[in-house]
Design an enzyme around this catalytic site. Structure first.
Site, PDB file in Angstrom:
ATOM      1  N   ASP A  28     -97.626 115.525  14.261  1.00 40.06           N
ATOM      2  CA  ASP A  28     -96.894 116.740  14.595  1.00 40.06           C
ATOM      3  C   ASP A  28     -95.402 116.431  14.378  1.00 40.06           C
ATOM      4  O   ASP A  28     -94.959 116.368  13.234  1.00 40.06           O
ATOM      5  CB  ASP A  28     -97.238 117.111  16.044  1.00 40.06           C
ATOM      6  CG  ASP A  28     -96.679 118.438  16.497  1.00 40.06           C
ATOM      7  OD1 ASP A  28     -96.489 119.319  15.663  1.00 40.06           O
ATOM      8  OD2 ASP A  28     -96.432 118.600  17.711  1.00 40.06           O
ATOM      9  N   ASP A  38    -106.876 118.074  22.457  1.00 40.28           N
ATOM     10  CA  ASP A  38    -107.067 118.738  23.751  1.00 40.28           C
ATOM     11  C   ASP A  38    -105.916 119.663  24.094  1.00 40.28           C
ATOM     12  O   ASP A  38    -104.839 119.604  23.497  1.00 40.28           O
ATOM     13  CB  ASP A  38    -107.157 117.685  24.864  1.00 40.28           C
ATOM     14  CG  ASP A  38    -105.782 117.065  25.157  1.00 40.28           C
ATOM     15  OD1 ASP A  38    -105.116 116.616  24.197  1.00 40.28           O
ATOM     16  OD2 ASP A  38    -105.363 117.072  26.326  1.00 40.28           O
ATOM     17  N   LYS A  79     -99.320 118.501  10.562  1.00 39.16           N
ATOM     18  CA  LYS A  79     -98.505 119.720  10.684  1.00 39.16           C
ATOM     19  C   LYS A  79     -97.156 119.416  10.053  1.00 39.16           C
ATOM     20  O   LYS A  79     -96.179 119.135  10.766  1.00 39.16           O
ATOM     21  CB  LYS A  79     -98.262 120.047  12.162  1.00 39.16           C
ATOM     22  CG  LYS A  79     -99.347 120.804  12.852  1.00 39.16           C
ATOM     23  CD  LYS A  79     -98.786 121.256  14.211  1.00 39.16           C
ATOM     24  CE  LYS A  79     -99.853 121.371  15.242  1.00 39.16           C
ATOM     25  NZ  LYS A  79     -99.318 121.592  16.589  1.00 39.16           N
TER      26      LYS A  79
HETATM   27  P1  IMP Z   1     -96.121 113.937  17.697  1.00 39.66           P
HETATM   28  O1  IMP Z   1     -95.711 112.717  18.416  1.00 39.66           O
HETATM   29  O2  IMP Z   1     -95.232 115.113  17.942  1.00 39.66           O
HETATM   30  O3  IMP Z   1     -96.417 113.742  16.229  1.00 39.66           O
HETATM   31  O4  IMP Z   1     -97.453 114.436  18.389  1.00 39.66           O
HETATM   32  C1  IMP Z   1     -98.627 113.781  18.229  1.00 39.66           C
HETATM   33  C2  IMP Z   1     -99.513 113.953  19.435  1.00 39.66           C
HETATM   34  O5  IMP Z   1     -99.305 115.214  20.100  1.00 39.66           O
HETATM   35  C3  IMP Z   1    -100.928 113.965  18.937  1.00 39.66           C
HETATM   36  O6  IMP Z   1    -101.476 112.674  18.995  1.00 39.66           O
HETATM   37  C4  IMP Z   1    -101.610 114.929  19.861  1.00 39.66           C
HETATM   38  O7  IMP Z   1    -102.137 114.232  20.973  1.00 39.66           O
HETATM   39  C5  IMP Z   1    -100.523 115.862  20.333  1.00 39.66           C
HETATM   40  N1  IMP Z   1    -100.542 117.134  19.563  1.00 39.66           N
HETATM   41  C6  IMP Z   1     -99.667 117.545  18.635  1.00 39.66           C
HETATM   42  N2  IMP Z   1     -99.992 118.764  18.148  1.00 39.66           N
HETATM   43  C7  IMP Z   1    -101.123 119.122  18.789  1.00 39.66           C
HETATM   44  C8  IMP Z   1    -101.976 120.280  18.721  1.00 39.66           C
HETATM   45  O8  IMP Z   1    -101.784 121.242  17.955  1.00 39.66           O
HETATM   46  N3  IMP Z   1    -103.051 120.281  19.567  1.00 39.66           N
HETATM   47  C9  IMP Z   1    -103.327 119.259  20.418  1.00 39.66           C
HETATM   48  N4  IMP Z   1    -102.568 118.166  20.502  1.00 39.66           N
HETATM   49  C10 IMP Z   1    -101.473 118.096  19.705  1.00 39.66           C
HETATM   50 MG    MG Z   2    -103.069 115.630  24.030  1.00 37.25          MG
END
Ligand code: IMP
Ligand code: MG
Length: 181
Positions: free
Chosen positions: A101, A157, A129
């Site tokens: 994300d 989740d 994403k």
């Molecule tokens: P980042 O650190 O922003 O890349 O987020 C990664 C973590 O956020 C992932 O491992 C997920 O656990 C959670 N996450 C990000 N987007 C989503 C989503 O759309 N649904 C559920 N969990 C998400």
């Molecule tokens: Mg989560």
């Protein structure tokens, strides 16, 4: 529903073929990031076992991180909860993440593991994403693109719910209840 069980299965198979070819003849440590990559890691390991001329051997391990708040809210938005993978010196490591994300989680885990003297570290996320990324972290293998919405299922989740769904759906938040679409 955004991705069906069959589409997810095909994406995991396709990632396994790419990864299998790239690590051909090499021993690989497949390191899943809990909890979200619980299903993905297992399915990827199983699919890799079916790749002819793939890695010479595969060890599967996990670490557990918790992502909370966002980068603007907190200076340490990722917390390490479980970490037994201390034996990575000289090893080829592939991080298996559920979804990339903002990219903070992958960046955190990658930096942590690079500090352990591995032969190589690559990253893999089943869902991506790209429109939300604000940390520049290499994503070596990406499966399925997800629009800029909140998705659940296949390990993902919302407050620990919906992980067990075999498909991925958008979770729409409404005033009094949320709805899966
Ligand atoms: P980042 O650190 O922003 O890349 O987020 C990664 C973590 O956020 C992932 O491992 C997920 O656990 C959670 N996450 C990000 N987007 C989503 C989503 O759309 N649904 C559920 N969990 C998400
Ligand atoms: Mg989560």
């Amino acid at each position: 529903m955004i991705y069906s069980p069959q589409q997810i299965d095909e994406a995991v198979g396709s990632l396994a073929r790419q990864i299998g070819a790239d690590y051909r003849g090499k021993p690989l440590v497949l390191l899943g990031v809990l909890k979200g990559a619980l299903y993905f890691t297992v399915d990827l390991a199983r699919a890799l076992a079916g790749v002819a001329d793939g890695p010479s051997e595969i060890e599967v391990d996990y670490l557990c991180v918790e992502r909370y708040g966002n980068a603007t809210e907190s200076k340490r938005p990722v917390r390490l909860l479980l970490d037994e993978a201390t034996y990575l010196e000289g090893r080829h490591v592939l991080i298996a993440e559920d979804i990339a994300d903002n990219g903070l989680t992958l960046e955190f885990v990658r930096t942590l593991l690079l500090g352990r003297g591995p032969a190589s570290v690559r990253t893999c996320a089943l869902f991506d994403k790209p429109s939300r990324r604000h940390v520049r972290v290499p994503l070596d293998y990406a499966g399925l693109t997800v629009p800029n919405t909140f998705v659940v299922g296949y390990g993902l989740d919302h407050q620990e719910r919906y992980r067990n769904l075999p498909y991925v759906a958008e979770l729409k938040f409404q005033e009094s209840q949320s709805e899966l679409t």
